[in-house]
Write an enzyme that holds these catalytic residues in place. Sequence first.
Site, short mmCIF file in Angstrom:
data_model
loop_
_atom_site.label_atom_id
_atom_site.label_comp_id
_atom_site.label_asym_id
_atom_site.label_seq_id
_atom_site.Cartn_x
_atom_site.Cartn_y
_atom_site.Cartn_z
N GLU A 1 -14.95 15.07 12.35
CA GLU A 1 -14.09 13.90 12.53
C GLU A 1 -14.36 12.94 11.38
O GLU A 1 -15.52 12.62 11.09
CB GLU A 1 -14.33 13.17 13.84
CG GLU A 1 -13.27 12.07 13.99
CD GLU A 1 -13.53 11.03 15.07
OE1 GLU A 1 -12.57 10.37 15.48
OE2 GLU A 1 -14.69 10.85 15.48
N ASP B 1 -7.64 4.01 8.06
CA ASP B 1 -7.25 2.70 7.51
C ASP B 1 -5.95 2.85 6.72
O ASP B 1 -5.86 3.70 5.82
CB ASP B 1 -8.35 2.15 6.59
CG ASP B 1 -9.60 1.78 7.37
OD1 ASP B 1 -9.49 1.48 8.57
OD2 ASP B 1 -10.70 1.81 6.79
N THR C 1 -8.74 7.05 21.34
CA THR C 1 -9.78 6.37 20.56
C THR C 1 -9.71 4.87 20.85
O THR C 1 -8.76 4.39 21.46
CB THR C 1 -9.59 6.60 19.05
OG1 THR C 1 -8.40 5.92 18.65
CG2 THR C 1 -9.53 8.07 18.69
N PHE D 1 -9.17 2.45 18.67
CA PHE D 1 -8.02 1.83 18.00
C PHE D 1 -6.74 2.14 18.75
O PHE D 1 -5.89 1.28 18.89
CB PHE D 1 -7.96 2.25 16.53
CG PHE D 1 -8.75 1.33 15.65
CD1 PHE D 1 -10.14 1.40 15.63
CD2 PHE D 1 -8.14 0.37 14.86
CE1 PHE D 1 -10.89 0.53 14.84
CE2 PHE D 1 -8.87 -0.50 14.07
CZ PHE D 1 -10.25 -0.41 14.06
C1 LIG Z 1 -9.00 2.09 11.77
S1 LIG Z 1 -10.60 2.70 12.06
C2 LIG Z 1 -10.34 3.98 13.28
C3 LIG Z 1 -11.60 4.36 14.01
C4 LIG Z 1 -11.43 5.43 15.08
N1 LIG Z 1 -11.00 6.70 14.50
C5 LIG Z 1 -10.47 4.97 16.14
O1 LIG Z 1 -9.33 5.48 16.17
O2 LIG Z 1 -10.85 4.12 16.95
C6 LIG Z 1 -10.93 3.66 10.60
C7 LIG Z 1 -12.38 4.04 10.46
O3 LIG Z 1 -12.54 4.87 9.32
C8 LIG Z 1 -13.71 4.46 8.61
N2 LIG Z 1 -13.52 4.85 7.20
C9 LIG Z 1 -12.63 4.32 6.34
N3 LIG Z 1 -12.71 4.93 5.15
C10 LIG Z 1 -13.68 5.88 5.27
C11 LIG Z 1 -14.24 6.83 4.37
N4 LIG Z 1 -13.81 6.92 3.11
N5 LIG Z 1 -15.22 7.64 4.81
C12 LIG Z 1 -15.66 7.54 6.09
N6 LIG Z 1 -15.18 6.64 6.99
C13 LIG Z 1 -14.20 5.82 6.59
C14 LIG Z 1 -13.74 2.96 8.82
O4 LIG Z 1 -15.03 2.41 8.59
C15 LIG Z 1 -13.30 2.84 10.26
O5 LIG Z 1 -14.38 2.93 11.16
#
Ligand SMILES: C[S@@+](CC[C@H](N)C(=O)[O-])C[C@H]1O[C@@H](n2cnc3c(N)ncnc32)[C@H](O)[C@@H]1O
Length: 233
Positions: A54, A129, A210, A212
């Site tokens: 994931e 993101d 999730t 989000f």
């Molecule tokens: C909008 S959040 C969604 C979190 C989770 N998947 C949810 O749906 O609740 C995006 C997550 O991706 C992580 N993230 C963003 N860019 C990343 C990268 N290049 N490598 C690893 N994690 C990353 C962020 O820190 C954040 O926790």
Amino acid sequence: MSLSLSRGRQLDVGHHGIAQDDLPPMEGGRVDPRQWFLHKDSKPSDPGRRVELEIGSGKGTFLVQQAQMNPGVDYLGLEWAKAFWRYAADRCRRHGLENVRLIRADAAMFVTHYVPDGVFRQVHIYFPDPWPKKRHHKRRLVQASFLRELHRVLGPTLDDDRESGQVRIATDHADYFDWMQDHAAQVTDLFDRLPFVSPESAGEGEMVGTNFERKYRQEGRPFQGMILRKIPV
Ligand SMILES: C[S@@+](CC[C@H](N)C(=O)[O-])C[C@H]1O[C@@H](n2cnc3c(N)ncnc32)[C@H](O)[C@@H]1O
């Protein structure tokens, strides 16, 4: 550590959390992801065991829900934000989930430099993101070059006849979804596109379930998703 995430509690990532400094030197080459699931109390990992990835695990809700339902599958989570990584690893430790590990790493760096060919059965990317500003679009995770890299790390490899691996993607962001579709269209030689199917751990009426998704659902946002199934080459 973020106090708002931990609510003043001490977080302990235990052996569930692998920090950046714990990664072997990149020059040492790629590493079998099953090695992350070994620790002092465990038996050597079964080489035929299924491993899934994931990317962007956030608070770890998908991993906790899905790993509890599938104890025969190992789940590797990648999370870049230290506060989320610590929170999610602590949560998996408290749940006693020996089939989950959380690595604090940038996904593109980790997949490109650490992951060998053909090792994952599925890659889950939920609510990545969106980077809405045009000048930031190049930071978006889902793009053709990264999809090519994911094709490489999904099974099967040419010498094995297991079912084809899949990338599963969900987003609330309409513009990012259009972008994802454009980039998926650039790799039709590598992937068949299929409609999104919820994982078994999703709750009633949820797409994935999730954090989000639950937050955005309260705001009434619509969700879209796709599955990209690897075409072995
Ligand atoms: C909008 S959040 C969604 C979190 C989770 N998947 C949810 O749906 O609740 C995006 C997550 O991706 C992580 N993230 C963003 N860019 C990343 C990268 N290049 N490598 C690893 N994690 C990353 C962020 O820190 C954040 O926790």
